[in-house]
Motif scaffolding. Structure first.
Motif, PDB file in Angstrom:
ATOM      1  N   VAL A   1       8.568  -5.818 -15.885  1.00 30.13           N
ATOM      2  CA  VAL A   1       8.631  -4.350 -15.903  1.00 30.13           C
ATOM      3  C   VAL A   1       8.607  -3.721 -14.507  1.00 30.13           C
ATOM      4  CG1 VAL A   1       7.453  -2.256 -16.659  1.00 30.13           C
ATOM      5  CG2 VAL A   1       7.580  -4.224 -18.189  1.00 30.13           C
ATOM      6  N   ILE A   2       7.659  -4.142 -13.660  1.00 31.16           N
ATOM      7  CA  ILE A   2       7.530  -3.473 -12.358  1.00 31.16           C
ATOM      8  C   ILE A   2       8.784  -3.686 -11.523  1.00 31.16           C
ATOM      9  CG2 ILE A   2       6.267  -3.429 -10.173  1.00 31.16           C
ATOM     10  CD1 ILE A   2       3.735  -3.870 -11.655  1.00 31.16           C
ATOM     11  N   GLN A   3       9.257  -4.936 -11.495  1.00 28.90           N
ATOM     12  CA  GLN A   3      10.393  -5.239 -10.616  1.00 28.90           C
ATOM     13  C   GLN A   3      11.603  -4.344 -10.911  1.00 28.90           C
ATOM     14  OE1 GLN A   3      13.411  -6.979 -11.650  1.00 28.90           O
ATOM     15  NE2 GLN A   3      14.256  -6.855  -9.580  1.00 28.90           N
ATOM     16  N   ASN A   4      11.846  -4.036 -12.152  1.00 35.95           N
ATOM     17  CA  ASN A   4      13.038  -3.238 -12.443  1.00 35.95           C
ATOM     18  C   ASN A   4      12.694  -1.790 -12.787  1.00 35.95           C
ATOM     19  OD1 ASN A   4      12.153  -3.829 -15.209  1.00 35.95           O
ATOM     20  ND2 ASN A   4      13.080  -5.815 -14.810  1.00 35.95           N
ATOM     21  N   HIS A   5      12.081  -1.561 -13.978  1.00 37.97           N
ATOM     22  CA  HIS A   5      11.892  -0.181 -14.440  1.00 37.97           C
ATOM     23  C   HIS A   5      11.030   0.639 -13.484  1.00 37.97           C
ATOM     24  CE1 HIS A   5      13.689  -1.756 -17.943  1.00 37.97           C
ATOM     25  NE2 HIS A   5      12.608  -2.268 -18.484  1.00 37.97           N
ATOM     26  N   LEU A   6       9.846   0.111 -13.138  1.00 42.48           N
ATOM     27  CA  LEU A   6       8.911   0.947 -12.386  1.00 42.48           C
ATOM     28  C   LEU A   6       9.388   1.185 -10.957  1.00 42.48           C
ATOM     29  CD1 LEU A   6       5.315   0.063 -13.611  1.00 42.48           C
ATOM     30  CD2 LEU A   6       7.012   1.620 -14.526  1.00 42.48           C
ATOM     31  N   LEU A   7       9.971   0.167 -10.351  1.00 38.65           N
ATOM     32  CA  LEU A   7      10.469   0.389  -8.986  1.00 38.65           C
ATOM     33  C   LEU A   7      11.664   1.342  -8.985  1.00 38.65           C
ATOM     34  CD1 LEU A   7       9.989  -3.076  -7.260  1.00 38.65           C
ATOM     35  CD2 LEU A   7       8.822  -0.933  -6.766  1.00 38.65           C
ATOM     36  N   GLN A   8      12.461   1.307 -10.049  1.00 38.36           N
ATOM     37  CA  GLN A   8      13.561   2.273 -10.153  1.00 38.36           C
ATOM     38  C   GLN A   8      13.016   3.692 -10.306  1.00 38.36           C
ATOM     39  OE1 GLN A   8      16.980   2.305 -10.063  1.00 38.36           O
ATOM     40  NE2 GLN A   8      16.989   0.203  -9.336  1.00 38.36           N
ATOM     41  N   LEU A   9      12.012   3.857 -11.179  1.00 42.39           N
ATOM     42  CA  LEU A   9      11.421   5.180 -11.357  1.00 42.39           C
ATOM     43  C   LEU A   9      10.815   5.662 -10.047  1.00 42.39           C
ATOM     44  CD1 LEU A   9       9.644   4.959 -14.852  1.00 42.39           C
ATOM     45  CD2 LEU A   9      11.861   5.932 -14.296  1.00 42.39           C
ATOM     46  N   MET A  10      10.160   4.735  -9.346  1.00 41.66           N
ATOM     47  CA  MET A  10       9.555   5.095  -8.076  1.00 41.66           C
ATOM     48  C   MET A  10      10.635   5.516  -7.069  1.00 41.66           C
ATOM     49  SD  MET A  10       7.247   2.727  -5.636  1.00 41.66           S
ATOM     50  CE  MET A  10       7.146   3.099  -3.898  1.00 41.66           C
ATOM     51  N   ALA A  11      11.728   4.765  -7.030  1.00 42.09           N
ATOM     52  CA  ALA A  11      12.801   5.096  -6.081  1.00 42.09           C
ATOM     53  C   ALA A  11      13.357   6.490  -6.365  1.00 42.09           C
ATOM     54  CB  ALA A  11      13.911   4.053  -6.155  1.00 42.09           C
ATOM     55  N   LEU A  12      13.543   6.817  -7.657  1.00 36.32           N
ATOM     56  CA  LEU A  12      14.082   8.135  -7.994  1.00 36.32           C
ATOM     57  C   LEU A  12      13.096   9.243  -7.645  1.00 36.32           C
ATOM     58  CD1 LEU A  12      15.694   7.297 -11.433  1.00 36.32           C
ATOM     59  CD2 LEU A  12      16.900   7.883  -9.343  1.00 36.32           C
ATOM     60  N   THR A  13      11.792   8.945  -7.783  1.00 35.73           N
ATOM     61  CA  THR A  13      10.774   9.946  -7.484  1.00 35.73           C
ATOM     62  C   THR A  13      10.657  10.176  -5.984  1.00 35.73           C
ATOM     63  OG1 THR A  13       9.582   9.080  -9.387  1.00 35.73           O
ATOM     64  CG2 THR A  13       8.376  10.586  -7.967  1.00 35.73           C
ATOM     65  N   ALA A  14      10.817   9.101  -5.213  1.00 37.28           N
ATOM     66  CA  ALA A  14      10.515   9.191  -3.786  1.00 37.28           C
ATOM     67  C   ALA A  14      11.735   9.396  -2.906  1.00 37.28           C
ATOM     68  CB  ALA A  14       9.784   7.923  -3.349  1.00 37.28           C
ATOM     69  N   MET A  15      12.936   9.169  -3.426  1.00 36.19           N
ATOM     70  CA  MET A  15      14.102   9.145  -2.538  1.00 36.19           C
ATOM     71  C   MET A  15      14.429  10.524  -1.966  1.00 36.19           C
ATOM     72  SD  MET A  15      17.176   8.675  -5.204  1.00 36.19           S
ATOM     73  CE  MET A  15      18.295  10.011  -5.447  1.00 36.19           C
ATOM     74  N   GLU A  16      15.197  10.496  -0.881  1.00 35.92           N
ATOM     75  CA  GLU A  16      15.685  11.738  -0.285  1.00 35.92           C
ATOM     76  C   GLU A  16      16.875  12.235  -1.080  1.00 35.92           C
ATOM     77  OE1 GLU A  16      14.215  13.239   2.375  1.00 35.92           O
ATOM     78  OE2 GLU A  16      12.704  11.664   2.242  1.00 35.92           O
ATOM     79  N   GLU A  17      17.292  13.454  -0.802  1.00 36.25           N
ATOM     80  CA  GLU A  17      18.431  14.017  -1.514  1.00 36.25           C
ATOM     81  C   GLU A  17      19.716  13.249  -1.180  1.00 36.25           C
ATOM     82  OE1 GLU A  17      20.009  18.420  -2.521  1.00 36.25           O
ATOM     83  OE2 GLU A  17      19.322  18.093  -0.500  1.00 36.25           O
TER      84      GLU A  17
ATOM     85  N   ARG B   1       8.294  11.454   4.898  1.00 38.36           N
ATOM     86  CA  ARG B   1       7.916  12.237   3.731  1.00 38.36           C
ATOM     87  C   ARG B   1       6.651  11.705   3.049  1.00 38.36           C
ATOM     88  NH1 ARG B   1      10.757  15.377  -0.566  1.00 38.36           N
ATOM     89  NH2 ARG B   1      12.763  15.117   0.449  1.00 38.36           N
ATOM     90  N   TRP B   2       6.500  10.383   3.016  1.00 36.55           N
ATOM     91  CA  TRP B   2       5.459   9.822   2.152  1.00 36.55           C
ATOM     92  C   TRP B   2       4.329   9.086   2.868  1.00 36.55           C
ATOM     93  CZ3 TRP B   2       5.459  12.102  -2.193  1.00 36.55           C
ATOM     94  CH2 TRP B   2       6.650  12.448  -2.827  1.00 36.55           C
TER      95      TRP B   2
END
Lengths: 511, 311
Positions: A261-277, A351-352
């Motif tokens: 789960v972490i390797q795919n779903h959670l890291l993807q969610l994290m990337a979308l939350t943290a990424m720049e525009e 940013r973070w």
């Protein structure tokens, strides 16, 4: 991208927004068509797409599996699957349109004859139904068969698109179990298909709320100014399941929740939350920004203090007595595989910096829920005295991914009465409320995107490899150190995880 | 729950709405638009039902304006507003207020509707029957971003179509046009496959069918060819033929929901082309609330080469 000659359809116009995004002439070949995923998700999604009028007139569905079936038997199976699992009502006329284009190829993945038959069927469909040589191959099979299927497709000339058409491969997780195996897998698939034509399904990315993260952040003005270290205290991303491993012992043991789960779903969610525009909303720009964030992820120095793994123990869960992980059928009683994992990650950029991201996932937790909670700092100064704000927590924006998709904003409000007392209240946006029935299933969206060649919602191989680079050191540490903690089934995880956050002066939200 | 108000005003209705919401325990709901239905008593039931079904996709406040006609001259001078407020399970996923106007207030229905519009949210007006000559100039129509009429519900559709062309304003739309979306998307998909220029065409439909006329005009505008209108026994649109150098592209729907698509050099295949219900049509209408420029193109029946304003 493949070179499709430009043809300007005079009946299409960007101003004509009633006309839906219909996939062009194409067909879908499903390997492992008898599997659970295929019956419960893929076939119903194909029907729902047809029912919504989003599939081209000659759309064809080919099944490939080791069964002694005729086309009609296959159609029967699809019919039953659709009847049972489709989201939209069953309509005979839609079914007839779809059933005409169904073919079944019986055979093993080793069977050259079967692949010859497949090639003939593809050619027959091109001629008879105008699929135009465009086919997507959906590998709904365990990853150990990927090399074989890919090789066969290559050998029989199925992977190479005729001039002016496309061939695409769709694969499901797991994309390897560490960086090395992920690279091997990518090499195998890319040897046969162009990397741009390989679509990796992460069904979370097909969910409306996940796509809405980008809309929320980049289409509005009121969130982005506070979406940084000046205002955010920390971020918690949770994916909890209330079920155990069920019959998946063979797959699950040795893999564990972090890889699952972490390797795919959670890291993807994290990337979308943290990424720049992103520069624009296309696959290449999104990939650039997601990769930047994933590359900026830094692990804590002391992995022992800031990561936790655990297994569920026998207990009462929701009024039902359930077994512990080590007592599950097919599990080695000495197994150290994690069914719960929590990790703290830092993102080293302007940013973070200094804002921890806490990721946790687990089986047999309190309830099934996935959410992203952005927790804000307390107000730097409060004109109210401490008794007034005693019950006031930290402000938070919670993106509820499932179930009950929506967004919650938590803030303080005065309690009615004569004294000044401030307490947390929440403001809710629920998809189910503002747009009730239009949310399609994730697989519908993703299959349509594959047929349209729109790669926005699919992780690319660079992201997969980058994610493994984040997780591999944690898995190595776990393999070498310490033991797996235990938590009661039906709880919100082990004490060790609470301690992990307490060390930072924080605590987990109860989702 | 249902609250009946006799001889009332908009502010009393607003109070009743708040009371109703409190009573069912949902002080705020995520309604996305206000739908105003202007109709007569005879068509009210079906229209409200369609709007409530559509509200499952687009939670909305529905305001139903029904003009009542007094029978005697004495009653005619009296002005009265009655309201029926429905919230909760009786109103789909939103709120419904049925407004019955008597006497003079009937001519000032907009004064009742204006205070009842949801703040900020878009307004849609739908006339299931008896649409005004000029929808955008109508007092209620002027309140709305989107004005829905139905050419199927008029005595002389072709005459009414001409009047719509004269009075067109951005935001106007007609259910006869909405009914064509499946046809149009299938024709576009057929052309995606055929990839050849069209040299002639025909639309076959029952006599005086306004949707068929709109379809023919749209095809003429987009394809730059003359489209023949062929009268058949119906029901509604039965076939579209587009001539190419290699043969005809035909979508043929003699009856029922199943159509046949024929492309030159390919065997015919089956298509699902169902006649949709009013609630499905309304749900489609509510998906986009900006001006439907393609409807304007189809109304005028001529290609507009000007650059679209939003690009």
């Amino acid at each position: 991208m493949s070179t499709i000659p430009v043809w300007d359809n005079p009946l299409r116009d960007p101003r004509d927004r009633r006309l839906p995004r219909i996939a062009g002439p194409s067909g879908l070949v499903i390997f492992g068509v008898t599997g659970d995923l295929s019956r419960k998700k893929l076939m119903p999604a194909v029907y729902d797409l047809a029912n919504r009028g989003l599939l081209p007139p000659g759309f064809s569905l080919l099944g490939f599996a080791r069964r002694d079936w005729e086309d009609e038997d296959f159609a029967e199976i699809v019919h039953d699957a659709v009847r049972e699992h489709a989201r939209t009502p069953f309509r005979e006329e839609v079914w007839q349109q779809l059933a005409e284009g169904m073919r079944f190829i019986p055979g093993d993945f080793d069977d050259d004859d079967a692949f010859k038959q497949l090639k003939t069927a593809v050619e027959e469909l091109d001629a008879a139904r105008g699929t135009g040589g465009n086919f997507a191959f959906y590998l709904s099979v365990p990853p150990k068969f990927f090399p074989k299927v890919a090789e066969q497709l290559k050998k029989h000339g199925l992977a190479k698109a005729p001039e002016g058409s496309w061939r695409r491969a769709v694969i499901e997780k797991p994309f390897g179990h560490d960086l090395a195996s992920a690279r091997d897998l990518n090499a195998v698939v890319h040897d046969v298909f162009d990397p741009d034509q390989v679509f990796r399904i992460d069904h979370y990315l097909g969910k409306e709320t996940v796509q809405n993260i980008l809309a929320l952040r980049f289409a509005n003005t009121m969130f982005e100014p506070i979406w940084n270290r000046s205002f955010v205290d920390h971020v918690q991303i949770t994916m909890a399941e209330d079920i155990g491993i069920g019959g998946r012992a063979g797959y699950y043991d040795g893999i564990g929740s972090a890889r699952d789960v972490i390797q795919n779903h959670l890291l993807q969610l994290m990337a979308l939350t943290a990424m720049e525009e992103p520069a624009s909303f296309d696959a290449a720009s999104l990939l650039t920004e997601k990769l930047k964030v994933l590359k900026a992820v830094k692990l804590p120095d002391d992995l022992g203090d800031h990561t936790v793994r655990a297994q569920y123990a026998a207990a009462w869960q929701g009024g039902e007595k359930v077994r512990g992980y080590l007592e599950e059928e097919g599990i080695d009683p000495a197994s150290t595989t994690d069914t719960y994992a929590a990790v703290k990650l830092n993102v080293d950029n302007r940013r973070w910096a200094g804002v921890p991201f806490y990721l946790r996932t687990g089986k047999r937790l309190g309830r099934r829920v996935t959410e992203i909670a952005v927790v804000f700092q307390r107000a730097p100064h409060s004109p109210f005295d401490s008794t007034a704000t005693e019950e006031l927590g930290q402000n938070a924006i919670v993106i509820r991914v499932q179930p009950d998709e929506g967004i919650t904003v938590r803030f303080g409000s005065k309690v009615p009465g004569t004294s000044m007392e401030i307490r947390d209240v929440t403001m809710d946006f629920a998809y189910g409320e503002s747009f009730t029935e239009s949310s399609p299933e994730a697989y519908e969206r993703l299959i349509l995107d594959v047929l349209l060649g729109d790669a926005n919602l699919f992780p690319r191989h660079q992201e997969v490899e980058e994610s493994w680079k984040i997780l591999d050191p944690i898995e190595e540490y776990w393999a070498a150190h310490g033991k797996t903690a235990q938590y009661a089934s039906g709880s919100w995880g082990p004490e060790e995880a609470d301690e992990m956050l307490a060390r930072d002066g924080r605590s987990w939200r109860r989702p | 729950m249902k609250i009946d108000l006799t001889d009332t005003t908009a502010s009393k209705i607003n109070k009743a709405l708040v009371k109703g919401r409190r009573a069912i325990g949902t002080p705020a709901v995520g309604m996305v638009l206000t739908m105003v239905i202007v109709t007569d008593e005879e068509n009210a039931y079906d229209s409200i039902k369609a709007a409530e079904e559509a509200s499952h996709e687009h939670p909305s406040r529905t305001l139903v304006v029904i003009k009542r006609h007094a029978r005697t001259p004495r009653e005619r001078t009296q002005s009265r507003l009655d309201a029926e407020v429905r919230v909760g399970s009786e109103a789909g996923t939103g709120e419904t207020v049925i407004l019955r106007t008597y006497g003079e207030v009937s001519d000032h229905a907009d004064s009742v509707v204006l205070p009842l519009l949801l703040p900020d949210a878009p307004v849609v007006v739908w006339w299931p029957v008896d649409a005004p000559q000029n929808p955008s100039k109508d007092p209620l129509g002027a309140l709305a971003q989107r004005r829905i009429t139905d050419l199927y519900a008029v005595e002389n559709p072709i005459e009414a179509l001409r009047s719509r062309i004269r009075s067109y304003a951005p935001g106007d739309t007609d259910l006869a046009w909405t009914r064509l979306t499946p046809w149009r998307s299938m024709l576009a998909a057929a052309l995606d496959q055929a990839r050849v220029p069209i040299v002639s065409g025909a639309v076959e439909a029952e006599a005086e069918n306004p949707a068929a006329e709109l379809l023919a005009r749209w095809l003429e505008a987009r394809l730059n060819v003359t489209i023949d209108r062929v009268v058949t026994a119906g029901p509604v649109v039965t076939a579209v033929r587009l001539g190419t150098a290699g043969g005809d592209i035909v979508i043929d729907r003699p009856e029922g929901p199943l159509a046949t698509l024929s492309l030159p050099g390919q065997p015919p295949r089956t298509l699902a082309l169902k006649v949709r219900t009013t609630s499905e049509l309304i749900a489609e209408e509510l998906r986009r609330l900006d001006a439907d420029e393609m409807y304007a193109v189809a109304l005028r029946g001529e290609g507009t080469k000007e650059t679209p304003s939003h690009v």
